[in-house]
Design a protein around this motif. Sequence first.
Motif, PDB file in Angstrom:
ATOM      1  N   THR A   1     -41.477  -9.115   1.841  1.00 23.92           N
ATOM      2  CA  THR A   1     -40.278  -9.354   2.647  1.00 23.92           C
ATOM      3  C   THR A   1     -39.461  -8.078   2.854  1.00 23.92           C
ATOM      4  O   THR A   1     -38.553  -8.061   3.689  1.00 23.92           O
ATOM      5  CB  THR A   1     -39.393 -10.428   1.991  1.00 23.92           C
TER       6      THR A   1
ATOM      7  N   LYS B   1     -38.159 -18.851  -4.025  1.00 24.15           N
ATOM      8  CA  LYS B   1     -38.274 -18.967  -2.569  1.00 24.15           C
ATOM      9  C   LYS B   1     -39.054 -17.786  -1.998  1.00 24.15           C
ATOM     10  O   LYS B   1     -39.864 -17.941  -1.081  1.00 24.15           O
ATOM     11  CB  LYS B   1     -36.883 -19.018  -1.947  1.00 24.15           C
TER      12      LYS B   1
ATOM     13  N   LYS C   1     -42.596 -17.813   0.166  1.00 22.62           N
ATOM     14  CA  LYS C   1     -42.727 -17.125   1.447  1.00 22.62           C
ATOM     15  C   LYS C   1     -43.833 -16.081   1.399  1.00 22.62           C
ATOM     16  O   LYS C   1     -44.580 -15.912   2.368  1.00 22.62           O
ATOM     17  CB  LYS C   1     -41.389 -16.474   1.815  1.00 22.62           C
TER      18      LYS C   1
ATOM     19  N   GLU D   1     -47.348 -17.419   1.832  1.00 23.92           N
ATOM     20  CA  GLU D   1     -47.691 -17.790   3.202  1.00 23.92           C
ATOM     21  C   GLU D   1     -48.235 -16.615   3.997  1.00 23.92           C
ATOM     22  O   GLU D   1     -48.791 -16.802   5.085  1.00 23.92           O
ATOM     23  CB  GLU D   1     -46.461 -18.372   3.903  1.00 23.92           C
TER      24      GLU D   1
END
Length: 510
Positions: A328, A355, A359, A362
């Motif tokens: 991220t 969280k 993510k 994915e």
Amino acid sequence: MSQKEKFIQHLADGQIYKKDHIILGTGILDGEALSGATIKIPLKTLNRHGLIAGATGTGKTKTLQVIAEQLSLKGVPSVLMDLKGDLSGLAQPGHANDFILNRSAKIGVEYDPMGLPVELMSISKEKGVKLKATVSEFGPVLISQILDLNSTQQGVIALVFRYCDTHHLPLLDLKDLKRVLQFITNEGKEAIKQEFGQVSAASVNTIMRKIIELEQQGAERFFGEQSFDVNDFVRTKDGKGVISIIRLTDIQSKPKLFSTFMLSILSEIYETFPEQGDADKPKLCLFIDEAHLVFGNASKDLLEKIEAIIKLIRSKGVGVYFCTQTPTDVPDSVLGQLGLKVQHALRAFTAKDRKAITKTAENYPISEFYKTSEVLTSMGIGEALVTALNEKGIPTPLAHTLVRAPITRMDILTASEIDQLVGSSDLVPRYNQDVDRESAFEILNRKMDELEAEQEKANLPGPAARTARRTPQDQSLIEELSKNTMVRQIGRTIFRELTRGILGSFSRKR
């Protein structure tokens, strides 16, 4: 067929390579490292960029070290941006012990410790080849980025570069930039107004203060000559690719300087290297540690330019690899361009961490053998989830991988070893000398002195009156500056009529 046999066959089906490849490790299933489940990465797709991610202490840097080693052994040079100072050990052989030998046996590779050809480089006080670039080569976009300018101030910088290009005033270092800024609000104020419009003195004063702040961070060591030729990154020695380690330990607290320096290198490589086409191996690979420093300080406009370079630079045979804590940290637009993904363990200490793990999971191919989100938190040091692109450009199956141990030293060089390495460099004599030729600073000062001398002879008003009312002599100065083509050459022509590239940097032809 057992589950382990299915897993090995599944990996083999996705890794049928006709061309050369590197071996990263072996696959793990149900906690067991499996013989025959070799994780291979084809050289052919290593210009498709990559990501090495994971929490602190999970082995990211050692994985980076392993990949750089294997590339060097295949004759592919690389550039490593070392912010933590723990990559210099690539120059010395590693040390075998029972743990390393046992790991190598599980992976099915022979542990053969050796040192590899390394070139130490620096943009600051660190020892090594001094990397420099002129202000003009940096370009208005990157100069505005490093100074953190607003849109109005960026317009002033663009004006300065345009004026200096058309009037043949070389912008080599920061004193040149400051002198031209002074000129456009003082001696050349009227001429600038006629050619470009009114320039705000307040904006110029703000830019001047920011340049002084940049000088206090040591940036004056980077701006100047002799400019580094990025073709010197592409070297081999005894058939092995040279690993260029840019030592950045003393600019960790200066992310603007680091990020802008990195972008200037990417821009220069893109503009300098010829198109390579679909080659069997990359021409050069760049590894950018602590990549969040790049993206965390970039404006929206600059992020778009980074994305453009990442998309286009692979056609030059260059692969770019980002090393950071979580995927991220890298914008989705850039993340989607990365072919190789090596994900070390993540830690779930807070709800926000959980969280982030969901993510992150994915971002990887779905696997019938793993629940990715669970594996992400359970991997040990030196283990990673790996997926790459095969020779057809198809993602390989996701594999929980036991990464091989580095064959070079897993520690830094001593002071004496660094001195010896720098002392034997072929590039240090070429680049570690200060060159201060005539540029904008000297040209403008000389013209001012000549004008004042003419005024004294003619008994004309002094410089103070010039700002109030322009005399014919003043106008002749501006005309003369416009016609001036004095740019002394040192080995090559830098300043000429050329277009600026994606990041606005000055494209150099040799």
